[in-house]
Design a protein around this motif. Structure first.
Motif, PDB file in Angstrom:
ATOM      1  N   TRP A   1       0.841  -1.205   0.000  1.00 30.81           N
ATOM      2  CA  TRP A   1       0.000   0.000   0.000  1.00 30.81           C
ATOM      3  C   TRP A   1       0.873   1.251   0.000  1.00 30.81           C
ATOM      4  O   TRP A   1       0.597   2.210  -0.720  1.00 30.81           O
TER       5      TRP A   1
ATOM      6  N   TYR B   1       2.345   1.816  -3.385  1.00 28.34           N
ATOM      7  CA  TYR B   1       1.300   2.295  -4.301  1.00 28.34           C
ATOM      8  C   TYR B   1       1.032   3.787  -4.097  1.00 28.34           C
ATOM      9  O   TYR B   1       1.021   4.561  -5.050  1.00 28.34           O
TER      10      TYR B   1
ATOM     11  N   GLY C   1       3.827   6.221  -5.165  1.00 21.92           N
ATOM     12  CA  GLY C   1       4.157   6.302  -6.591  1.00 21.92           C
ATOM     13  C   GLY C   1       5.545   5.763  -6.890  1.00 21.92           C
ATOM     14  O   GLY C   1       6.159   6.160  -7.875  1.00 21.92           O
TER      15      GLY C   1
ATOM     16  N   ALA D   1       4.836   0.807  -7.677  1.00 24.57           N
ATOM     17  CA  ALA D   1       3.428   1.207  -7.593  1.00 24.57           C
ATOM     18  C   ALA D   1       2.572   0.495  -8.636  1.00 24.57           C
ATOM     19  O   ALA D   1       1.456   0.054  -8.334  1.00 24.57           O
ATOM     20  N   ASP D   2       3.081   0.364  -9.852  1.00 21.66           N
ATOM     21  CA  ASP D   2       2.310  -0.293 -10.909  1.00 21.66           C
ATOM     22  C   ASP D   2       2.067  -1.767 -10.616  1.00 21.66           C
ATOM     23  O   ASP D   2       1.012  -2.313 -10.956  1.00 21.66           O
TER      24      ASP D   2
ATOM     25  N   TYR E   1       1.689  -3.115  -7.621  1.00 22.02           N
ATOM     26  CA  TYR E   1       0.648  -3.183  -6.602  1.00 22.02           C
ATOM     27  C   TYR E   1      -0.689  -2.629  -7.086  1.00 22.02           C
ATOM     28  O   TYR E   1      -1.732  -2.906  -6.499  1.00 22.02           O
ATOM     29  N   ALA E   2      -0.665  -1.849  -8.162  1.00 27.27           N
ATOM     30  CA  ALA E   2      -1.909  -1.314  -8.712  1.00 27.27           C
ATOM     31  C   ALA E   2      -2.829  -2.448  -9.165  1.00 27.27           C
ATOM     32  O   ALA E   2      -4.055  -2.339  -9.048  1.00 27.27           O
ATOM     33  N   GLU E   3      -2.240  -3.527  -9.671  1.00 27.27           N
ATOM     34  CA  GLU E   3      -3.060  -4.646 -10.166  1.00 27.27           C
ATOM     35  C   GLU E   3      -4.044  -5.149  -9.110  1.00 27.27           C
ATOM     36  O   GLU E   3      -5.253  -5.145  -9.346  1.00 27.27           O
TER      37      GLU E   3
ATOM     38  N   ILE F   1      -4.750  -3.762  -6.082  1.00 29.34           N
ATOM     39  CA  ILE F   1      -5.431  -2.676  -5.375  1.00 29.34           C
ATOM     40  C   ILE F   1      -6.587  -2.119  -6.189  1.00 29.34           C
ATOM     41  O   ILE F   1      -7.654  -1.808  -5.650  1.00 29.34           O
ATOM     42  N   GLU F   2      -6.408  -2.004  -7.480  1.00 27.28           N
ATOM     43  CA  GLU F   2      -7.450  -1.386  -8.308  1.00 27.28           C
ATOM     44  C   GLU F   2      -8.552  -2.358  -8.720  1.00 27.28           C
ATOM     45  O   GLU F   2      -9.576  -1.932  -9.259  1.00 27.28           O
TER      46      GLU F   2
ATOM     47  N   HIS G   1      -9.317   5.538   0.770  1.00 28.27           N
ATOM     48  CA  HIS G   1      -9.110   4.738  -0.448  1.00 28.27           C
ATOM     49  C   HIS G   1      -9.018   3.254  -0.100  1.00 28.27           C
ATOM     50  O   HIS G   1      -9.589   2.419  -0.804  1.00 28.27           O
TER      51      HIS G   1
END
Length: 123
Positions: free
Chosen positions: A9, A12, A15, A19-20, A22-24, A26-27, A61
């Motif tokens: 987290w 993410y 940035g 981050a990218d 963990y974006a998978e 998380i988003e 978030h």
């Protein structure tokens, strides 16, 4: 289902170069489980370094995912896991939350590198 370790987290939200990755998880909020302990760890770190306003935004978030409170089932599993594997309390609770909810744990914590159900990310 996915659980993102507190360090993920923080990567993410900062940035960072990870981050990218963990974006998978998380988003994909419909598959996201958030241990209540992660709220504590992330809020504490952000609050200490960036203040309350930013910490509250981050926590808001995180709450888009399904929050899993620490209950007796998770506590007992985590305690046994902690003793058996010599893993610290907080890490054991986050792993137990993922394991008992059939979720993959996304982490960069070396202690989890070889465990089943773990998506290990190199730092």
């Amino acid at each position: 289902m996915n659980v993102v370790d507190s360090s993920g987290w923080l990567e993410y939200f900062s940035g960072s170069k990870l981050a990218d990755v963990y974006a998978e998880p998380i988003e994909k909020t419909e598959l996201l489980i958030v241990p209540s302990l992660s709220l504590y760890e992330v809020f504490r770190k952000i609050y200490k370094e960036q203040g309350e306003d930013m910490a509250l935004k981050v926590i808001a978030h995180m709450q888009i995912g399904r929050i899993i409170p620490l209950d007796s089932r998770i506590s007992v599993f985590a305690a046994k896991f902690s003793v058996d594997k010599s893993i610290p309390m907080a890490d054991s609770i986050i792993y137990a939350t993922a394991h008992l909810n059939g979720a993959a744990l996304w982490t960069q914590n070396n202690e989890f590198r070889e465990l089943s159900g773990v998506r290990f990310i190199e730092k």
